[in-house]
Design a protein around this motif. Structure first.
Motif, short mmCIF file in Angstrom:
data_model
loop_
_atom_site.label_atom_id
_atom_site.label_comp_id
_atom_site.label_asym_id
_atom_site.label_seq_id
_atom_site.Cartn_x
_atom_site.Cartn_y
_atom_site.Cartn_z
N HIS A 1 -0.46 0.72 12.58
CA HIS A 1 -1.41 0.05 11.70
C HIS A 1 -1.75 0.99 10.53
CE1 HIS A 1 -1.78 -3.18 14.58
NE2 HIS A 1 -1.94 -2.28 15.52
N TRP A 2 -2.34 0.41 9.51
CA TRP A 2 -2.62 1.16 8.29
C TRP A 2 -3.41 2.44 8.58
CZ3 TRP A 2 -1.30 2.18 3.60
CH2 TRP A 2 -2.21 2.70 2.68
N HIS A 3 -4.44 2.34 9.41
CA HIS A 3 -5.30 3.50 9.64
C HIS A 3 -4.68 4.50 10.62
CE1 HIS A 3 -8.59 2.19 7.14
NE2 HIS A 3 -8.46 0.97 7.64
N ASP A 4 -3.49 4.17 11.16
CA ASP A 4 -2.75 5.17 11.94
C ASP A 4 -2.07 6.20 11.05
OD1 ASP A 4 -3.38 3.77 14.25
OD2 ASP A 4 -1.50 2.63 14.26
N LEU A 5 -1.90 5.87 9.77
CA LEU A 5 -1.19 6.77 8.86
C LEU A 5 -2.04 7.99 8.54
CD1 LEU A 5 0.18 4.17 6.27
CD2 LEU A 5 1.44 5.26 8.14
N VAL B 1 -1.10 10.33 3.30
CA VAL B 1 -0.15 9.25 3.01
C VAL B 1 -0.89 8.06 2.42
CG1 VAL B 1 1.54 7.64 3.99
CG2 VAL B 1 1.44 10.01 4.80
N ARG B 2 -2.04 7.72 3.01
CA ARG B 2 -2.82 6.60 2.47
C ARG B 2 -3.32 6.90 1.06
NH1 ARG B 2 -7.24 6.34 5.77
NH2 ARG B 2 -6.54 7.80 7.37
N ARG B 3 -3.72 8.12 0.81
CA ARG B 3 -4.16 8.47 -0.54
C ARG B 3 -3.02 8.37 -1.54
NH1 ARG B 3 -7.09 12.60 2.19
NH2 ARG B 3 -5.46 14.12 1.68
N LEU C 1 -1.66 -5.33 1.95
CA LEU C 1 -2.74 -4.52 1.40
C LEU C 1 -3.46 -5.31 0.32
CD1 LEU C 1 -0.87 -1.10 1.00
CD2 LEU C 1 -2.31 -1.85 2.91
N HIS C 2 -4.76 -5.44 0.47
CA HIS C 2 -5.60 -6.08 -0.55
C HIS C 2 -6.11 -4.98 -1.47
CE1 HIS C 2 -6.00 -10.10 1.52
NE2 HIS C 2 -5.52 -9.34 2.49
N THR C 3 -5.76 -5.08 -2.74
CA THR C 3 -6.07 -4.03 -3.71
C THR C 3 -6.89 -4.62 -4.85
OG1 THR C 3 -4.26 -4.26 -5.30
CG2 THR C 3 -3.72 -3.22 -3.19
N PRO C 4 -7.44 -3.79 -5.72
CA PRO C 4 -8.22 -4.33 -6.85
C PRO C 4 -7.42 -5.24 -7.78
CG PRO C 4 -8.69 -2.00 -6.52
CD PRO C 4 -7.54 -2.33 -5.64
N GLY D 1 -7.93 1.67 -4.73
CA GLY D 1 -8.51 1.70 -3.40
C GLY D 1 -8.14 0.48 -2.58
N ILE D 2 -7.80 0.69 -1.32
CA ILE D 2 -7.44 -0.42 -0.44
C ILE D 2 -8.71 -1.09 0.05
CG2 ILE D 2 -6.25 -1.08 1.69
CD1 ILE D 2 -4.43 -0.07 -0.59
N ILE D 3 -8.84 -2.37 -0.25
CA ILE D 3 -10.03 -3.13 0.15
C ILE D 3 -9.90 -3.58 1.60
CG2 ILE D 3 -11.38 -5.21 -0.33
CD1 ILE D 3 -10.25 -4.99 -3.25
#
Length: 270
Positions: free
Chosen positions: A7-11, A15-17, A44-47, A25-27
């Motif tokens: 999942h995204w928060h496993d990264l 890497v996420r930055r 990924l929901h982004t601005p 920023g990832i919403i």
């Protein structure tokens, strides 16, 4: 076995930055519940809107697939979502694609989606012949020992993975996941899809009538098509023995039905 899905928060945070340098920023990050052989698959929901992100360990067993897809994407027509960015950091390789909303097409007899599938396959065979100047494996190499090279040789860029999960039908039909491309005869992708139609309930004759909407399939040599069905059956029989999976049995049965149909039409020697 499919890879472990992260999942995204496993990264790692770094890497996420790095991804956020491209997206802002990832919403919100929504993991896909199913899918192909990628370790990470998220919307990924982004601005500035949604992005589809896939990838995994850069040096893992599927890392070469991500690199291949990134390399080939600029050569593909606009029916394929565009690659927006690629990030390689701390052992991870991630690809960010234009988000393509939609559902998977239905393939059963009478489905209103069948016309769009045939039209897209016809357009891709036309637009990707000759093969764009990108390094891809010849189909003759991939099926070496299964079929005579002259029967499947050609200069069309092929997708080769015609699972309905790789098609997304929204305002138009899109084809995703170009991680297993080949160069070969223009009718091959339609032949792979024809087997999927038989699995969905079409008779082999009915599936061939559908495939006749694709000019490249109409122009295919009959001997080549029959040899293709035999090679496909033998290949999938081997795969079912070595790596059995629930989806392979019905596909193998569909391929056997098509082979029997092709062989029943051959003249009997006297």
């Amino acid at each position: 076995m499919p890879p472990h899905r992260h999942h995204w928060h496993d990264l790692p945070a770094a890497v996420r930055r790095e991804v956020e340098r491209h997206t802002g920023g990832i919403i919100q990050a929504e993991s896909l519940p199913d899918g192909a052989s990628c370790e990470l698959a998220v919307t990924l929901h982004t601005p500035t809107g949604r992005v589809f992100c896939k990838g995994g360990q850069a040096d893992g067993r599927t890392g070469w697939l991500y690199r291949k897809e990134a390399r080939i994407n600029p050569c593909l027509p606009d029916a394929v979502p565009r690659l927006r960015w690629a990030v390689e950091r701390d052992g991870w390789l991630l690809l960010g694609f234009e988000h393509a909303p939609g559902r998977h097409p239905r393939l059963e007899p009478g489905s209103p989606d069948l016309d769009a599938v045939a039209d897209l396959l016809a357009a891709l065979a036309r637009e990707l012949t000759p093969c764009p100047p990108v390094e891809v494996q010849p189909f003759t190499d991939r099926w070496r020992g299964l079929i005579g090279p002259e029967l499947v040789n050609g200069d069309t860029l092929l997708h080769t993975d015609m699972t309905p999960r790789n098609f997304l039908l929204g305002d138009r039909l899109r084809l995703v996941d170009w991680s297993a491309p080949c160069r070969g005869a223009a009718w091959i992708d339609t032949a792979f899809m024809l087997v999927r139609l038989i699995r969905a309930g079409h008779s082999p004759a009915g599936a061939e009538r559908w495939a006749a909407r694709v000019p490249a399939f109409v122009e295919a040599d009959g001997e080549a098509l029959t040899a293709f069905t035999d090679a496909l059956v033998r290949l999938w029989e081997r795969m079912q023995c070595t790596a059995p999976a629930p989806h392979r049995g019905p596909l193998l049965d569909a391929a056997r039905q098509w082979r029997a149909h092709r062989l029943s039409r051959q003249p009997v020697a006297t």
